[in-house]
Design an enzyme around this catalytic site. Structure first.
Site, PDB file in Angstrom:
ATOM      1  N   GLN A  91       0.826  -1.201   0.000  1.00  0.00           N
ATOM      2  CA  GLN A  91       0.000   0.000   0.000  1.00  0.00           C
ATOM      3  C   GLN A  91       0.867   1.261   0.000  1.00  0.00           C
ATOM      4  OE1 GLN A  91      -3.272   0.345  -0.137  1.00  0.00           O
ATOM      5  NE2 GLN A  91      -3.809   2.314   0.763  1.00  0.00           N
ATOM      6  N   ARG A  96       7.968   5.603   1.738  1.00  0.00           N
ATOM      7  CA  ARG A  96       7.750   6.012   3.136  1.00  0.00           C
ATOM      8  C   ARG A  96       8.329   5.013   4.123  1.00  0.00           C
ATOM      9  NH1 ARG A  96       1.430   4.836   4.432  1.00  0.00           N
ATOM     10  NH2 ARG A  96       1.341   2.689   3.711  1.00  0.00           N
ATOM     11  N   HIS A 166       0.898  12.855   0.926  1.00  0.00           N
ATOM     12  CA  HIS A 166      -0.310  12.520   1.705  1.00  0.00           C
ATOM     13  C   HIS A 166      -0.435  13.460   2.920  1.00  0.00           C
ATOM     14  CE1 HIS A 166      -3.418  10.208   3.555  1.00  0.00           C
ATOM     15  NE2 HIS A 166      -3.142   9.055   2.962  1.00  0.00           N
ATOM     16  N   ASP A 210     -13.139  10.116   0.711  1.00  0.00           N
ATOM     17  CA  ASP A 210     -11.951   9.594   0.025  1.00  0.00           C
ATOM     18  C   ASP A 210     -12.190   9.807  -1.462  1.00  0.00           C
ATOM     19  OD1 ASP A 210      -9.663   8.386  -0.806  1.00  0.00           O
ATOM     20  OD2 ASP A 210     -10.001   6.473   0.207  1.00  0.00           O
ATOM     21  N   GLU A 260      -4.283  16.345  -0.517  1.00  0.00           N
ATOM     22  CA  GLU A 260      -3.064  15.754  -1.058  1.00  0.00           C
ATOM     23  C   GLU A 260      -2.843  16.149  -2.516  1.00  0.00           C
ATOM     24  OE1 GLU A 260      -3.352  11.501  -0.427  1.00  0.00           O
ATOM     25  OE2 GLU A 260      -4.794  11.847   1.190  1.00  0.00           O
TER      26      GLU A 260
END
Length: 284
Positions: A91, A96, A166, A210, A260
């Site tokens: 994901q 990150r 994000h 979302d 974002e």
């Protein structure tokens, strides 16, 4: 490693850039502007976890955020690279989850600037078998934070990617709103979406949100519901994502919204080609 880190701190202290130990013993870069603003960036994930503009609110880091160098840091401005959302990779990709290094630092008229980078290695190649270089330049001003992300294909074969910053903004979700997305085509992840074009002048966060806004403008405005209006500008980030998990994160959803800058469609890079995108967030 300790010696190199100390030398870096000594050489850059006067420029407003310093490396210190953060939560969980993870190294973080501290930026201090001569004009009164502050920011911090964890090298794990290249994640900006704090931006304190003069007379503005800090970014939001979730109370369940883990600082152990194993799990992505949940909050601030995490990288989604080289994949946004679910897909063949883990994901939001692996950017990150990697340790970024400091490539350079400088000071421009009292404003600290630091450049971080990652490149491919065994960890990334175990999921994505390409050579690449990612460069992340961060500049702190009194009331703004500017980032420039450069992705270079250093392989001998082409690759494609999607990516997102994000960003978690501290907010009153019930009172927050985003202006500037009217007319954009949407990809809404709410159950049973109809995906129309956005007809509202102002987007809000009444519950679970979302939603991807395709071909978004270069500037939107976030009213955080706490007395601040934040201008979010971009160059070459073609899309915008609004997100709030609502009851999926009951402990904290009321206290933040995500706005974002994103590149949802695939970026195709030939060998030696680069893709560059800029984000500039500011408060009045």
């Amino acid at each position: 490693m300790r010696t190199a880190r100390a030398t870096f701190s000594q050489e850059t202290a006067s420029s407003g850039v310093r490396i210190t130990e953060g939560n969980g013993g993870l190294p973080k870069v501290l930026l201090n502007s001569a004009h009164g603003s502050e920011a911090e960036i964890y090298l794990f994930g290249g994640c900006i976890t704090s931006w304190k503009p003069v007379n503005g609110k800090d970014l939001f880091v979730r109370p369940d955020a883990v600082f152990n160098g194993q799990k992505p840091i949940s909050g601030g401005i995490p990288h989604c690279f080289p994949q946004f959302g679910p897909g063949p990779l883990q994901q939001h990709g692996f950017g990150r989850n990697m340790n970024w290094s400091v490539g350079d630092s400088e000071n421009i008229e009292g404003n600290p600037v630091v450049t971080l980078e990652i490149k491919d290695g065994p960890y990334s190649r175990s999921m994505w078998d390409f050579s690449f270089l990612a460069i992340y330049k961060v500049e702190l001003n009194s009331k703004s934070l500017t980032t420039i992300l450069t992705i270079k294909n250093t392989d001998k074969k082409p690759f494609s990617l999607s990516t997102t910053l994000h960003t978690y903004f501290r907010a009153s979700a019930a009172g927050a709103s985003v202006k500037g997305l009217k007319g954009c085509k949407t990809l809404n992840k709410d159950p049973d979406p109809v995906n129309p074009s956005e007809e509202r002048e102002v987007g809000t966060f009444p519950g679970f949100v979302d939603c991807v806004y395709l071909d978004a403008p270069g500037e939107v405005h976030l009213d955080n519901g706490l007395g601040d209006v934040i201008t979010i500008q971009n160059t070459n980030w073609s899309d915008t994502v609004l997100w709030n998990p609502h009851l999926q994160m009951e402990a904290c959803y009321r206290d933040f919204v995500c706005v974002e800058n994103a590149k949802i469609g695939k970026v195709e890079l030939q060998p030696e080609q680069s893709w560059v995108a800029k984000q500039h967030i500011s408060v009045a």
